[in-house]
Design an enzyme around this catalytic site. Structure first.
Site, PDB file in Angstrom:
ATOM      1  CB  SER A 204     -61.431   5.354 -31.415  1.00 30.22           C
ATOM      2  OG  SER A 204     -61.360   5.142 -30.016  1.00 30.22           O
TER       3      SER A 204
ATOM      4  CE1 TYR B 244     -56.372   7.561 -31.431  1.00 28.85           C
ATOM      5  CE2 TYR B 244     -58.249   7.397 -29.946  1.00 28.85           C
ATOM      6  CZ  TYR B 244     -57.405   6.819 -30.882  1.00 28.85           C
ATOM      7  OH  TYR B 244     -57.613   5.521 -31.275  1.00 28.85           O
TER       8      TYR B 244
HETATM    9  N1  LIG Z   1     -55.956  -0.829 -29.866  1.00 32.42           N
HETATM   10  C1  LIG Z   1     -57.060  -0.236 -29.428  1.00 32.42           C
HETATM   11  O1  LIG Z   1     -57.511  -0.475 -28.281  1.00 32.42           O
HETATM   12  C2  LIG Z   1     -57.817   0.722 -30.324  1.00 32.42           C
HETATM   13  C3  LIG Z   1     -59.027   1.231 -29.849  1.00 32.42           C
HETATM   14  C4  LIG Z   1     -59.751   2.112 -30.647  1.00 32.42           C
HETATM   15  C5  LIG Z   1     -59.277   2.460 -31.902  1.00 32.42           C
HETATM   16  N2  LIG Z   1     -58.083   1.957 -32.337  1.00 32.42           N
HETATM   17  C6  LIG Z   1     -57.645   2.369 -33.676  1.00 32.42           C
HETATM   18  O2  LIG Z   1     -57.245   1.238 -34.418  1.00 32.42           O
HETATM   19  C7  LIG Z   1     -56.153   1.581 -35.291  1.00 32.42           C
HETATM   20  C8  LIG Z   1     -54.959   0.695 -34.999  1.00 32.42           C
HETATM   21  O3  LIG Z   1     -54.598   0.850 -33.642  1.00 32.42           O
HETATM   22  P1  LIG Z   1     -53.509  -0.106 -32.970  1.00 32.42           P
HETATM   23  O4  LIG Z   1     -53.838  -0.164 -31.513  1.00 32.42           O
HETATM   24  O5  LIG Z   1     -53.352  -1.350 -33.738  1.00 32.42           O
HETATM   25  O6  LIG Z   1     -52.191   0.810 -33.129  1.00 32.42           O
HETATM   26  P2  LIG Z   1     -50.658   0.377 -33.223  1.00 32.42           P
HETATM   27  O7  LIG Z   1     -49.895   1.546 -32.724  1.00 32.42           O
HETATM   28  O8  LIG Z   1     -50.463  -0.940 -32.588  1.00 32.42           O
HETATM   29  O9  LIG Z   1     -50.426   0.216 -34.787  1.00 32.42           O
HETATM   30  C9  LIG Z   1     -50.500   1.321 -35.624  1.00 32.42           C
HETATM   31  C10 LIG Z   1     -49.583   1.102 -36.813  1.00 32.42           C
HETATM   32  O10 LIG Z   1     -49.655   2.292 -37.624  1.00 32.42           O
HETATM   33  C11 LIG Z   1     -48.335   2.710 -37.943  1.00 32.42           C
HETATM   34  N3  LIG Z   1     -48.334   4.162 -38.133  1.00 32.42           N
HETATM   35  C12 LIG Z   1     -48.410   5.133 -37.181  1.00 32.42           C
HETATM   36  N4  LIG Z   1     -48.341   6.353 -37.734  1.00 32.42           N
HETATM   37  C13 LIG Z   1     -48.241   6.153 -39.070  1.00 32.42           C
HETATM   38  C14 LIG Z   1     -48.113   7.030 -40.174  1.00 32.42           C
HETATM   39  N5  LIG Z   1     -48.062   8.374 -40.011  1.00 32.42           N
HETATM   40  N6  LIG Z   1     -48.011   6.501 -41.420  1.00 32.42           N
HETATM   41  C15 LIG Z   1     -48.041   5.150 -41.602  1.00 32.42           C
HETATM   42  N7  LIG Z   1     -48.143   4.279 -40.586  1.00 32.42           N
HETATM   43  C16 LIG Z   1     -48.240   4.768 -39.337  1.00 32.42           C
HETATM   44  C17 LIG Z   1     -47.483   2.269 -36.760  1.00 32.42           C
HETATM   45  O11 LIG Z   1     -46.111   2.145 -37.106  1.00 32.42           O
HETATM   46  C18 LIG Z   1     -48.117   0.928 -36.411  1.00 32.42           C
HETATM   47  O12 LIG Z   1     -47.528  -0.132 -37.140  1.00 32.42           O
HETATM   48  C19 LIG Z   1     -55.897   3.064 -35.057  1.00 32.42           C
HETATM   49  O13 LIG Z   1     -56.626   3.824 -35.982  1.00 32.42           O
HETATM   50  C20 LIG Z   1     -56.432   3.291 -33.651  1.00 32.42           C
HETATM   51  O14 LIG Z   1     -56.797   4.641 -33.433  1.00 32.42           O
HETATM   52  C21 LIG Z   1     -57.342   1.112 -31.575  1.00 32.42           C
END
Ligand SMILES: NC(=O)c1ccc[n+]([C@@H]2O[C@H](COP(=O)([O-])OP(=O)(O)OC[C@H]3O[C@@H](n4cnc5c(N)ncnc54)[C@H](O)[C@@H]3O)[C@@H](O)[C@H]2O)c1
Length: 251
Positions: free
Chosen positions: A138, A151
């Site tokens: 991130s 985080y």
């Molecule tokens: N969306 C953003 O703006 C953003 C920005 C920077 C980084 N990220 C990173 O991208 C990745 C995805 O983020 P997102 O926004 O799509 O999140 P999200 O919450 O929409 O999706 C995450 C998925 O992971 C699953 N999950 C959570 N904990 C889990 C576990 N212990 N075991 C198995 N599955 C698990 C959840 O059920 C969900 O389906 C993450 O690593 C997040 O840190 C996202």
């Protein structure tokens, strides 16, 4: 654009958000997909949708922070597909009841950082020559708001884990990280979890490209890093944020 026919992609957190887009993109490119997620309701919804589209997709309900769950997922993937080409460590939690306690800090590290290590450790022996691991970090690995210690630390750890793994697993396997910026995932959540969200003009102009990110922006980078076009790239971190972190802010 990409042809992954005959390849197998494993994605964690694939039922929703960016992980869902990564599964869909691999499916569209012809790969067999296996994903693990810990939300059974989201898995049921996604499996139905994937079946309707006709993708080869295996799902598994489990927690990436639990080695036993990851090993059972691994057994299911190997039984169905025989070997693996790509692993995308995407599952993470952002807050999970942040209350300043040590246990809350450790819980976030367990899922976001140790979880990625467990998956790499368990799946690496099954990865084919020329395979690739992509770890989701991130921009918060590099800059912060208040009260995001757990985080941010977990995502900083992902960057170090990435270059360490690239040395240990090379030359057979390449390992890279993506650091997404603001990616709007509302429409990629399970239906009961969708919250109405409106991106404002101010939000858009905060980005030099004039918009916030979409899950496909990250999925595209992920597929590129897994493709042969990226065969000279390993141990790196790629910021995909529409230029947001390059914009100087004076207040
Ligand atoms: N969306 C953003 O703006 C953003 C920005 C920077 C980084 N990220 C990173 O991208 C990745 C995805 O983020 P997102 O926004 O799509 O999140 P999200 O919450 O929409 O999706 C995450 C998925 O992971 C699953 N999950 C959570 N904990 C889990 C576990 N212990 N075991 C198995 N599955 C698990 C959840 O059920 C969900 O389906 C993450 O690593 C997040 O840190 C996202």
């Amino acid at each position: 654009m990409f042809d992954f026919k005959g390849k197998t992609a494993v994605v964690t957190g694939g039922a929703q958000g960016i992980g869902r887009a990564v599964c869909e993109s691999f499916g569209e490119a012809g790969a067999a997909v296996a994903y693990m997620d810990n939300d059974p309701e989201a898995i049921a919804e996604r499996d139905l949708a994937f079946r309707e589209i006709g993708y080869a997709c295996l799902s598994y309900a489990g927690d990436v922070g639990e080695e036993g769950d990851v090993r059972k997922f691994y057994d299911a993937v190997l039984k169905q597909y025989g070997s693996v080409d790509f692993l995308v460590n995407n599952a993470a939690i952002a807050k999970a009841g942040f209350d300043g306690s040590i246990s809350a800090f450790e819980h976030i590290l367990r899922i976001n950082l140790t979880g990625a290590y467990i998956c790499a450790h368990v799946f690496a022996p099954a990865l084919n020559e020329g395979g690739s691991i992509v770890n989701m970090s991130s921009i918060r690995a590099l800059q912060s708001e208040k009260y995001t210690e757990a985080y941010s630390a977990s995502k900083g750890g992902i960057l170090s884990l990435t270059h360490a793994l690239s040395i240990s697993l090379g030359p057979k396997i390449r390992v890279n990280a993506i650091s997404p910026g603001w990616i709007e995932v509302t429409e990629y959540q399970k239906e009961s979890g969708r919250k109405p969200f409106r991106v404002t003009e101010a939000d858009k102009i905060q980005h030099p490209v004039g918009r916030v990110g979409e899950p496909s922006d990250i999925a595209n980078m992920c597929l590129y890093l897994c493709s042969d076009m990226a065969s000279f790239i390993t141990g790196q971190n790629f910021i995909v944020d529409g230029g947001m972190t390059k914009k100087m802010v004076f207040v």
